[in-house]
Scaffold this motif. Structure first.
Motif, mmCIF file in Angstrom:
data_model
loop_
_atom_site.group_PDB
_atom_site.id
_atom_site.type_symbol
_atom_site.label_atom_id
_atom_site.label_comp_id
_atom_site.label_asym_id
_atom_site.label_seq_id
_atom_site.Cartn_x
_atom_site.Cartn_y
_atom_site.Cartn_z
ATOM 1 N N SER A 1 13.556 8.405 -19.304
ATOM 2 C CA SER A 1 14.439 9.545 -19.549
ATOM 3 C C SER A 1 14.209 10.045 -20.970
ATOM 4 N N THR A 2 13.598 11.216 -21.068
ATOM 5 C CA THR A 2 13.348 11.847 -22.365
ATOM 6 C C THR A 2 14.010 13.223 -22.367
ATOM 7 N N GLN A 3 13.787 13.969 -23.393
ATOM 8 C CA GLN A 3 14.300 15.337 -23.449
ATOM 9 C C GLN A 3 13.354 16.327 -22.784
ATOM 10 N N ASN A 4 12.221 15.815 -22.272
ATOM 11 C CA ASN A 4 11.219 16.662 -21.637
ATOM 12 C C ASN A 4 11.197 16.363 -20.140
ATOM 13 N N ALA A 5 11.675 17.305 -19.344
ATOM 14 C CA ALA A 5 11.786 17.089 -17.894
ATOM 15 C C ALA A 5 10.417 16.893 -17.246
ATOM 16 N N ASP A 6 9.375 17.578 -17.763
ATOM 17 C CA ASP A 6 8.031 17.442 -17.192
ATOM 18 C C ASP A 6 7.501 16.026 -17.374
ATOM 19 N N VAL A 7 7.725 15.460 -18.549
ATOM 20 C CA VAL A 7 7.286 14.088 -18.810
ATOM 21 C C VAL A 7 8.032 13.119 -17.907
ATOM 22 N N ASP A 8 9.339 13.300 -17.769
ATOM 23 C CA ASP A 8 10.142 12.421 -16.918
ATOM 24 C C ASP A 8 9.659 12.463 -15.474
ATOM 25 N N LEU A 9 9.398 13.673 -14.979
ATOM 26 C CA LEU A 9 8.979 13.843 -13.590
ATOM 27 C C LEU A 9 7.629 13.195 -13.345
ATOM 28 N N LEU A 10 6.733 13.311 -14.309
ATOM 29 C CA LEU A 10 5.379 12.803 -14.135
ATOM 30 C C LEU A 10 5.295 11.290 -14.242
ATOM 31 N N LEU A 11 5.971 10.717 -15.227
ATOM 32 C CA LEU A 11 5.828 9.291 -15.484
ATOM 33 C C LEU A 11 6.767 8.421 -14.663
ATOM 34 N N SER A 12 7.829 8.995 -14.124
ATOM 35 C CA SER A 12 8.783 8.211 -13.321
ATOM 36 C C SER A 12 8.275 8.100 -11.892
ATOM 37 N N ARG A 13 7.393 7.138 -11.668
ATOM 38 C CA ARG A 13 6.792 6.970 -10.340
ATOM 39 C C ARG A 13 6.147 5.601 -10.223
#
Length: 463
Positions: free
Chosen positions: A290-302
């Motif tokens: 969980s970061t302040q960047n939604a794109d990073v969260d979506l990509l790495l949370s898998r």
């Protein structure tokens, strides 16, 4: 199945396709019972068919664990960081295709290429605000070209073994079709890249993406060691499950040494029990951030084995359907009917390709799409005085290359699960996989690079 995919679209693989396969198997079983088969015979065929997928299922689950551990260890974040700083959005698609082709040629595995370099390149596409569907098509195009042309590849060894041709002669014969197809595919990705609109805010988005990675992970080339080790193990032909699970555990150790802060954030506490629980979680349920960047969260949370469960369900349903269809004689009838359409060399090769595609669709097994058509058509090629390399090349042109394009095929399931892009979504962009069979058909009907048996015999040294 076509109706189900039409209704549910990209969500069909989440359960609708599996139900369709079970229904097909059920209806086919009723036909078999009506024709005198017992349920015990049909059930035994299902069991026999299902034994073929134990290995792939283990690999699917281990790949889920690998992806989660690569996220936590910083391997994928580091590759994303370097990729976003080195690659250009304009030339990203063709370079993706070329990079994957090079890696797959060296290690002989499209699956390992997708699970390592492929996963990172998908992430880079998100950072560049480019299409993950086109990126997946470029990854698969490059990976399957490299797999097809590598002497280390299982299918590249299997096809000539079935057809009775020599390995390197088989590769040289494939090159006449595969190299032009690959060049056209790279050109297609280059044209898309040159014409892809780059939004005004994309550069700012890339900077924010890179900064977020730098804030939450220790970026270092050392993080890439587990990934490099996996590629080396693939090159050394270490069994896939052993290599993948071993590297997954090593990546967890790397996270403890090099990503301690990220590990503690994921674990929620520094207690030993919480850290151990975090390793277990990342292996079976994947990584979450969980970061302040939604794109990073979506990509790495898998990642995680649980993310592959629907894919395992799909393969099991596919083998249930296949076992019944094989037992009632459905596949044999189709093959006999196709023999009636063979009137020339072009139609023979076209029928062979259609058979490979049909077996891939019906059985969902890439190896079966080489073995069954190879045994079926070999005598017909000999009767027509056609060299065995014509058959072995055709098996690869249709069987190997169509496998990742079928949603319920083991290869299609794997690529969709690994790259997080549905088969239906990336299919139109698998330029190499689509162009190669078409060029092979053109060569067949125009009698280009079709070798006769007497031509092969005349080239052999006298004894």
């Amino acid at each position: 199945m076509g109706v189900v995919i039409g209704i549910f679209g990209s969500d069909a693989l989440m359960g609708a396709t599996q139900v369709a396969m079970m229904m097909i198997g059920f209806l086919a079983a009723l036909v078999g019972l009506k024709n005198g088969l017992s349920w015990a015979q049909i059930e035994q065929s299902i069991i026999h068919s299902s034994t073929k997928i134990v290995g792939p299922i283990l690999i699917f689950l281990s790949i889920g664990a690998l992806i989660g551990s690569f996220m936590l260890s910083g391997a994928v974040p580091s590759l994303l960081y370097y990729g976003l700083n080195i690659l250009s959005p304009t030339y990203f698609y063709p370079l993706t295709c070329l990079i994957c082709a090079l890696v797959a040629t060296c290690i002989g595995s499209s699956w390992t290429t997708a699970a390592t370099i492929g996963v990172a390149l998908i992430g880079v596409s998100y950072g560049f605000n480019l299409s993950p569907e086109i990126t997946a098509g470029a990854i698969i195009s490059g990976a399957y070209f490299g797999d097809k042309m590598s002497p280390l590849s299982e299918t590249t060894n299997l096809a000539p073994a079935i057809a009775g041709s020599e390995l390197f002669e088989h590769i040289r014969h494939m090159a006449w079709v595969s190299i032009p197809s690959f060049i056209l595919a790279v050109m297609g990705f280059l044209i898309i890249g040159l014409n892809a609109p780059i939004s005004a805010g994309s550069q700012a988005g890339i900077v924010a993406f890179v900064q977020t990675l730098d804030q939450h992970f220790v970026i270092s080339p050392i993080n890439l060691i587990p990934m490099a080790l996996l590629l080396w193990l693939a090159l050394k032909r270490v069994p896939a499950f052993v290599a993948i699970m071993g590297v997954s555990l090593l990546a967890c150790v790397f996270s403890l040494i090099f990503q301690y802060d990220a590990l503690l954030t994921f674990a929620g506490d520094s207690k030993v029990s919480h850290v151990i629980k975090a390793f277990w979680l990342v292996l079976f349920d994947g990584f979450n951030i969980s970061t302040q960047n939604a794109d990073v969260d979506l990509l790495l949370s898998r990642g995680g084995m649980a993310s592959m469960v629907s894919m395992v369900w799909l393969v099991i349903a596919s083998m249930m359907m296949t076992g019944v269809l094989e037992k009632i004689g459905y596949i044999a009838v189709l093959m006999r009917l196709m023999l009636k359409a063979v009137h020339s060399t072009g139609s023979l090769i076209a029928s062979t390709m259609a058979t490979c595609l049909g077996v891939n669709i019906v059985t969902g097994d890439q190896y079966m799409s080489l073995v069954l058509p190879g045994h079926m058509w070999k005598s017909e090629y000999n009767k027509r005085q056609l060299a065995n390399v014509n058959l072995s090349r055709t098996l690869e042109d249709a069987g190997t290359l169509s496998s990742p394009l079928i949603p319920w095929n083991a290869c299609g399931v794997y690529m969709a699960g690994t790259l997080a892009v549905t088969t239906v979504a990336y299919l139109p962009y698998c330029f190499f996989n689509l162009m190669n069979p078409l060029i092979a058909l053109i060569f067949a009907f125009l009698n280009i690079k079709i070798i006769q048996l007497n031509a092969v015999n005349s080239s052999l040294p006298e004894t």
